[in-house]
Design a protein around this motif. Structure first.
Motif, short mmCIF file in Angstrom:
data_model
loop_
_atom_site.label_atom_id
_atom_site.label_comp_id
_atom_site.label_asym_id
_atom_site.label_seq_id
_atom_site.Cartn_x
_atom_site.Cartn_y
_atom_site.Cartn_z
N TYR A 2 52.10 28.58 57.39
CA TYR A 2 53.11 27.65 57.88
C TYR A 2 52.65 26.83 59.06
O TYR A 2 53.23 25.80 59.37
CB TYR A 2 54.44 28.34 58.15
N PHE A 3 51.61 27.24 59.74
CA PHE A 3 51.05 26.44 60.83
C PHE A 3 50.64 25.06 60.29
O PHE A 3 51.00 24.03 60.85
CB PHE A 3 49.86 27.16 61.46
N LEU A 4 49.89 25.06 59.20
CA LEU A 4 49.46 23.79 58.60
C LEU A 4 50.62 23.03 57.98
O LEU A 4 50.64 21.80 58.01
CB LEU A 4 48.38 24.04 57.54
N ILE A 68 53.49 33.71 67.64
CA ILE A 68 54.36 32.54 67.85
C ILE A 68 53.89 31.77 69.09
O ILE A 68 53.74 30.56 69.06
CB ILE A 68 55.84 32.96 67.99
N ALA A 69 53.65 32.49 70.18
CA ALA A 69 53.19 31.83 71.41
C ALA A 69 51.84 31.14 71.19
O ALA A 69 51.62 30.01 71.66
CB ALA A 69 53.10 32.85 72.54
N TRP A 75 49.79 24.08 68.48
CA TRP A 75 50.47 22.84 68.11
C TRP A 75 50.42 21.83 69.25
O TRP A 75 50.22 20.65 69.03
CB TRP A 75 51.93 23.10 67.72
N GLU A 76 50.61 22.32 70.47
CA GLU A 76 50.53 21.42 71.63
C GLU A 76 49.13 20.85 71.75
O GLU A 76 48.96 19.66 72.02
CB GLU A 76 50.93 22.18 72.90
N SER A 81 45.53 16.35 71.40
CA SER A 81 44.13 16.00 71.20
C SER A 81 43.94 14.55 70.79
O SER A 81 42.96 13.92 71.16
CB SER A 81 43.49 16.92 70.15
N ALA A 82 44.89 13.98 70.08
CA ALA A 82 44.74 12.59 69.63
C ALA A 82 44.96 11.60 70.76
O ALA A 82 44.39 10.52 70.75
CB ALA A 82 45.74 12.31 68.50
N THR A 83 45.77 11.95 71.74
CA THR A 83 46.10 11.00 72.79
C THR A 83 45.46 11.33 74.13
O THR A 83 45.52 10.54 75.05
CB THR A 83 47.62 10.93 72.99
#
Length: 125
Positions: A2-4, A68-69, A75-76, A81-83
């Motif tokens: 579910y992460f992906l 979860i943590a 996710w953060e 990473s893109a910005t």
């Protein structure tokens, strides 16, 4: 995993015809950040090829904390990473935006106390 799935929803609107990196079409390399991904191979890419590249580029193939943590941190990291290379933090100058002024003057819990018992008239039906 579910992460992906969540990354796919955020970046590609759950589509399998878009790069996991940023939602660009799989018919070419990514144009938006991160640009030029996947670095290897020839377009058009399969969703699996793009996903493997996104996972390796962000080093999630080396990530060990899938609690979860740990996933919240991952996710953060993925989102930042893109910005991170193009973002700049500047102090705010000038007056605060209207939305911020409105929030500062809106009622708070302490100013919205319930009236004391017996101070309000009875309901009439």
């Amino acid at each position: 995993m579910y992460f992906l799935a969540i990354i796919r929803g955020l970046e590609a609107d759950f589509r399998f015809n878009a790069h996991l990196h940023n939602g660009d079409p799989l018919t070419a390399r990514t144009v938006r950040a991160p640009a030029g991904r996947p670095a290897g191979g020839k377009p058009p890419f399969t969703w699996e090829e793009s996903a493997q590249d996104a996972i390796a580029a962000n080093r999630y193939d080396k990530w060990n904390d899938w609690s979860i943590a740990g996933m919240l941190v991952a996710w953060e990291r993925y989102n930042a990473s893109a910005t991170a290379s193009t973002a700049s933090i500047r102090p705010m100058s000038g007056p605060a935006p209207t939305s911020m002024r409105r929030a500062a003057t809106s009622p708070t819990a302490s100013s919205m106390r319930m009236p004391k018992r017996g101070s309000v008239g009875r309901w009439r039906c």
